[in-house]
Design a protein around this motif. Structure first.
Motif, PDB file in Angstrom:
ATOM      1  N   MET A  96      47.864  44.212 -38.925  1.00  0.00           N
ATOM      2  CA  MET A  96      47.196  42.937 -39.333  1.00  0.00           C
ATOM      3  C   MET A  96      45.520  42.948 -38.704  1.00  0.00           C
ATOM      4  O   MET A  96      44.563  42.791 -39.490  1.00  0.00           O
ATOM      5  CB  MET A  96      47.620  41.789 -38.707  1.00  0.00           C
ATOM      6  CG  MET A  96      48.884  41.432 -39.433  1.00  0.00           C
ATOM      7  SD  MET A  96      49.907  40.081 -38.850  1.00  0.00           S
ATOM      8  CE  MET A  96      48.774  38.646 -39.495  1.00  0.00           C
ATOM      9  N   HIS A  97      45.378  43.492 -37.703  1.00  0.00           N
ATOM     10  CA  HIS A  97      43.873  43.583 -37.082  1.00  0.00           C
ATOM     11  C   HIS A  97      43.204  44.972 -37.517  1.00  0.00           C
ATOM     12  O   HIS A  97      42.005  44.590 -37.698  1.00  0.00           O
ATOM     13  CB  HIS A  97      44.055  43.606 -35.521  1.00  0.00           C
ATOM     14  CG  HIS A  97      42.815  43.558 -34.769  1.00  0.00           C
ATOM     15  ND1 HIS A  97      41.777  42.516 -34.879  1.00  0.00           N
ATOM     16  CD2 HIS A  97      42.020  44.561 -34.277  1.00  0.00           C
ATOM     17  CE1 HIS A  97      40.625  42.646 -34.253  1.00  0.00           C
ATOM     18  NE2 HIS A  97      40.876  43.837 -33.842  1.00  0.00           N
ATOM     19  N   LYS A  98      43.774  45.896 -37.273  1.00  0.00           N
ATOM     20  CA  LYS A  98      43.063  47.260 -37.543  1.00  0.00           C
ATOM     21  C   LYS A  98      42.856  47.657 -38.920  1.00  0.00           C
ATOM     22  O   LYS A  98      41.920  48.231 -39.486  1.00  0.00           O
ATOM     23  CB  LYS A  98      43.778  48.330 -36.672  1.00  0.00           C
ATOM     24  CG  LYS A  98      43.425  48.050 -35.027  1.00  0.00           C
ATOM     25  CD  LYS A  98      42.177  48.356 -34.713  1.00  0.00           C
ATOM     26  CE  LYS A  98      41.856  48.430 -33.445  1.00  0.00           C
ATOM     27  NZ  LYS A  98      40.475  48.554 -32.870  1.00  0.00           N
ATOM     28  N   ILE A  99      43.887  47.634 -39.765  1.00  0.00           N
ATOM     29  CA  ILE A  99      44.115  47.623 -40.983  1.00  0.00           C
ATOM     30  C   ILE A  99      43.560  46.743 -42.069  1.00  0.00           C
ATOM     31  O   ILE A  99      42.747  46.884 -42.870  1.00  0.00           O
ATOM     32  CB  ILE A  99      45.419  48.133 -41.528  1.00  0.00           C
ATOM     33  CG1 ILE A  99      46.073  49.311 -40.781  1.00  0.00           C
ATOM     34  CG2 ILE A  99      45.520  48.647 -42.957  1.00  0.00           C
ATOM     35  CD1 ILE A  99      45.355  50.412 -40.481  1.00  0.00           C
ATOM     36  N   HIS A 100      43.855  45.570 -41.941  1.00  0.00           N
ATOM     37  CA  HIS A 100      43.627  44.267 -42.687  1.00  0.00           C
ATOM     38  C   HIS A 100      42.457  43.565 -41.831  1.00  0.00           C
ATOM     39  O   HIS A 100      41.720  42.527 -42.900  1.00  0.00           O
ATOM     40  CB  HIS A 100      44.830  43.332 -42.914  1.00  0.00           C
ATOM     41  CG  HIS A 100      45.938  44.009 -43.692  1.00  0.00           C
ATOM     42  ND1 HIS A 100      45.931  44.305 -45.042  1.00  0.00           N
ATOM     43  CD2 HIS A 100      47.172  44.364 -43.280  1.00  0.00           C
ATOM     44  CE1 HIS A 100      47.016  44.784 -45.488  1.00  0.00           C
ATOM     45  NE2 HIS A 100      47.786  44.731 -44.255  1.00  0.00           N
ATOM     46  N   PRO A 112      40.744  38.513 -37.517  1.00  0.00           N
ATOM     47  CA  PRO A 112      40.175  38.559 -36.201  1.00  0.00           C
ATOM     48  C   PRO A 112      41.592  38.256 -35.279  1.00  0.00           C
ATOM     49  O   PRO A 112      42.915  37.947 -35.872  1.00  0.00           O
ATOM     50  CB  PRO A 112      39.662  37.022 -36.270  1.00  0.00           C
ATOM     51  CG  PRO A 112      39.173  36.985 -37.710  1.00  0.00           C
ATOM     52  CD  PRO A 112      40.213  37.871 -38.624  1.00  0.00           C
ATOM     53  N   GLN A 113      41.384  38.758 -34.179  1.00  0.00           N
ATOM     54  CA  GLN A 113      42.764  38.483 -33.222  1.00  0.00           C
ATOM     55  C   GLN A 113      43.312  37.160 -33.226  1.00  0.00           C
ATOM     56  O   GLN A 113      44.295  36.701 -33.083  1.00  0.00           O
ATOM     57  CB  GLN A 113      42.214  38.899 -31.678  1.00  0.00           C
ATOM     58  CG  GLN A 113      41.965  40.487 -31.734  1.00  0.00           C
ATOM     59  CD  GLN A 113      41.326  41.007 -30.250  1.00  0.00           C
ATOM     60  OE1 GLN A 113      41.735  40.098 -29.339  1.00  0.00           O
ATOM     61  NE2 GLN A 113      40.981  42.080 -30.163  1.00  0.00           N
ATOM     62  N   ALA A 114      42.492  36.044 -33.045  1.00  0.00           N
ATOM     63  CA  ALA A 114      42.807  34.706 -33.019  1.00  0.00           C
ATOM     64  C   ALA A 114      43.601  34.426 -34.384  1.00  0.00           C
ATOM     65  O   ALA A 114      44.618  33.638 -34.254  1.00  0.00           O
ATOM     66  CB  ALA A 114      41.627  33.880 -33.071  1.00  0.00           C
ATOM     67  N   GLU A 115      43.162  34.852 -35.601  1.00  0.00           N
ATOM     68  CA  GLU A 115      44.030  34.888 -36.704  1.00  0.00           C
ATOM     69  C   GLU A 115      45.328  35.542 -36.731  1.00  0.00           C
ATOM     70  O   GLU A 115      46.453  34.806 -37.167  1.00  0.00           O
ATOM     71  CB  GLU A 115      43.193  35.124 -37.991  1.00  0.00           C
ATOM     72  CG  GLU A 115      43.868  34.521 -39.205  1.00  0.00           C
ATOM     73  CD  GLU A 115      43.038  34.976 -40.547  1.00  0.00           C
ATOM     74  OE1 GLU A 115      43.461  34.837 -41.445  1.00  0.00           O
ATOM     75  OE2 GLU A 115      41.824  35.010 -40.241  1.00  0.00           O
ATOM     76  N   VAL A 116      45.367  36.656 -36.125  1.00  0.00           N
ATOM     77  CA  VAL A 116      46.619  37.160 -35.928  1.00  0.00           C
ATOM     78  C   VAL A 116      47.527  36.377 -34.956  1.00  0.00           C
ATOM     79  O   VAL A 116      48.814  36.311 -35.462  1.00  0.00           O
ATOM     80  CB  VAL A 116      46.357  38.692 -35.488  1.00  0.00           C
ATOM     81  CG1 VAL A 116      47.720  39.416 -34.988  1.00  0.00           C
ATOM     82  CG2 VAL A 116      45.699  39.433 -36.409  1.00  0.00           C
ATOM     83  N   ALA A 117      46.947  35.865 -33.992  1.00  0.00           N
ATOM     84  CA  ALA A 117      47.874  35.115 -32.989  1.00  0.00           C
ATOM     85  C   ALA A 117      48.577  33.890 -33.647  1.00  0.00           C
ATOM     86  O   ALA A 117      49.607  33.517 -33.533  1.00  0.00           O
ATOM     87  CB  ALA A 117      46.975  34.593 -31.874  1.00  0.00           C
ATOM     88  N   ALA A 118      47.470  33.190 -34.726  1.00  0.00           N
ATOM     89  CA  ALA A 118      48.033  31.988 -35.200  1.00  0.00           C
ATOM     90  C   ALA A 118      49.088  32.395 -36.489  1.00  0.00           C
ATOM     91  O   ALA A 118      49.933  31.465 -36.302  1.00  0.00           O
ATOM     92  CB  ALA A 118      46.782  31.529 -35.872  1.00  0.00           C
ATOM     93  N   ARG A 119      48.778  33.380 -36.999  1.00  0.00           N
ATOM     94  CA  ARG A 119      49.779  33.702 -38.091  1.00  0.00           C
ATOM     95  C   ARG A 119      51.083  33.964 -37.424  1.00  0.00           C
ATOM     96  O   ARG A 119      52.266  33.681 -38.092  1.00  0.00           O
ATOM     97  CB  ARG A 119      49.475  34.911 -38.971  1.00  0.00           C
ATOM     98  CG  ARG A 119      48.330  34.522 -39.948  1.00  0.00           C
ATOM     99  CD  ARG A 119      47.994  35.710 -40.932  1.00  0.00           C
ATOM    100  NE  ARG A 119      46.964  35.111 -41.954  1.00  0.00           N
ATOM    101  CZ  ARG A 119      46.695  35.878 -42.816  1.00  0.00           C
ATOM    102  NH1 ARG A 119      47.119  37.214 -43.023  1.00  0.00           N
ATOM    103  NH2 ARG A 119      45.729  35.472 -43.574  1.00  0.00           N
ATOM    104  N   LYS A 171      46.675  36.694 -25.465  1.00  0.00           N
ATOM    105  CA  LYS A 171      46.677  37.753 -24.543  1.00  0.00           C
ATOM    106  C   LYS A 171      47.688  38.722 -25.180  1.00  0.00           C
ATOM    107  O   LYS A 171      47.665  40.074 -24.773  1.00  0.00           O
ATOM    108  CB  LYS A 171      47.051  37.121 -23.271  1.00  0.00           C
ATOM    109  CG  LYS A 171      46.101  36.379 -22.447  1.00  0.00           C
ATOM    110  CD  LYS A 171      45.180  37.424 -21.868  1.00  0.00           C
ATOM    111  CE  LYS A 171      44.250  36.730 -21.032  1.00  0.00           C
ATOM    112  NZ  LYS A 171      43.097  37.628 -20.642  1.00  0.00           N
ATOM    113  N   THR A 172      48.756  38.259 -26.062  1.00  0.00           N
ATOM    114  CA  THR A 172      49.896  39.037 -26.316  1.00  0.00           C
ATOM    115  C   THR A 172      49.333  39.917 -27.435  1.00  0.00           C
ATOM    116  O   THR A 172      49.775  41.112 -27.659  1.00  0.00           O
ATOM    117  CB  THR A 172      50.974  38.131 -26.956  1.00  0.00           C
ATOM    118  OG1 THR A 172      51.585  37.264 -26.082  1.00  0.00           O
ATOM    119  CG2 THR A 172      52.118  38.767 -27.285  1.00  0.00           C
ATOM    120  N   VAL A 173      48.443  39.481 -28.268  1.00  0.00           N
ATOM    121  CA  VAL A 173      47.969  40.275 -29.649  1.00  0.00           C
ATOM    122  C   VAL A 173      47.093  41.196 -28.871  1.00  0.00           C
ATOM    123  O   VAL A 173      47.125  42.487 -29.069  1.00  0.00           O
ATOM    124  CB  VAL A 173      46.830  39.389 -30.213  1.00  0.00           C
ATOM    125  CG1 VAL A 173      46.232  40.125 -31.304  1.00  0.00           C
ATOM    126  CG2 VAL A 173      47.872  38.384 -31.155  1.00  0.00           C
TER     127      VAL A 173
END
Length: 174
Positions: free
Chosen positions: A130-134, A137-144, A150-152
């Motif tokens: 999600m972060h490197k390919i698509h 942002p890290q915050a959006e990955v965490a929310a989704r 921190k886990t992201v």
């Protein structure tokens, strides 16, 4: 009634004095081939246009017409030569496609990265993709995914380390 001898036409004068007209132009411009072309152009002009009346000295007129035609032709050729000289040399076109060895190397790296990503644990793999390919942002990955930021970050560190190890690269930017 006064006797008026028949005056020769310009075209017949040109034919009779062809070599003299060519020499006249050659003396001024230096090239016999150029001079012939000019006199031929004058001949074509005479054939295409209506003959002038009351020409007292046809040879002098033909010399003048030939000279003017030569000047016009010379200037035209000089302009076209100058334009060609001013044009910059074309640069060797660089092919934007990578060389075959580089293509092979890139395909191999892509295959190794794909293997490394596929061997990650499922959650780590999802975060990494999600972060490197698509490029989310890290915050959006965490929310989704319903996880903390921190886990992201932890999953991204693990994913990057696994990819580096699989490519046999030292730590640093991937």
């Amino acid at each position: 009634m006064p006797f008026d001898p028949v005056k020769p036409s310009l075209l017949s004068t040109l034919v009779r004095h062809y070599d003299e007209l060519v020499d006249h132009v050659r003396r001024r411009f230096g090239d016999r081939g150029f001079a012939r072309e000019v006199v031929h152009d004058v001949c074509v002009q005479l054939l295409e246009k209506r003959e002038k009346d009351n020409v007292h000295t046809p040879l002098a007129l033909l010399r003048k017409i030939s000279h003017d035609q030569a000047v016009t032709r010379y200037r035209s050729e000089r302009r076209s030569q100058a334009w060609l000289i001013e044009m910059p040399e074309p640069l060797d076109a660089v092919c934007p496609a990578p060389s075959p060895p580089r293509q092979y190397e890139a395909a191999r790296e892509l295959e190794l990265l794909t293997q490394a990503i596929s061997q990650l644990p499922e959650r780590c793999q999802m975060v990494f993709v999600m972060h490197k390919i698509h490029e989310l942002p890290q915050a959006e990955v965490a929310a989704r995914m319903g996880i903390s930021l921190k886990t992201v970050e932890k999953h991204l560190r693990l994913g990057i380390a696994a990819c580096r190890a699989h490519l046999d690269r030292p730590p640093g930017p991937l």
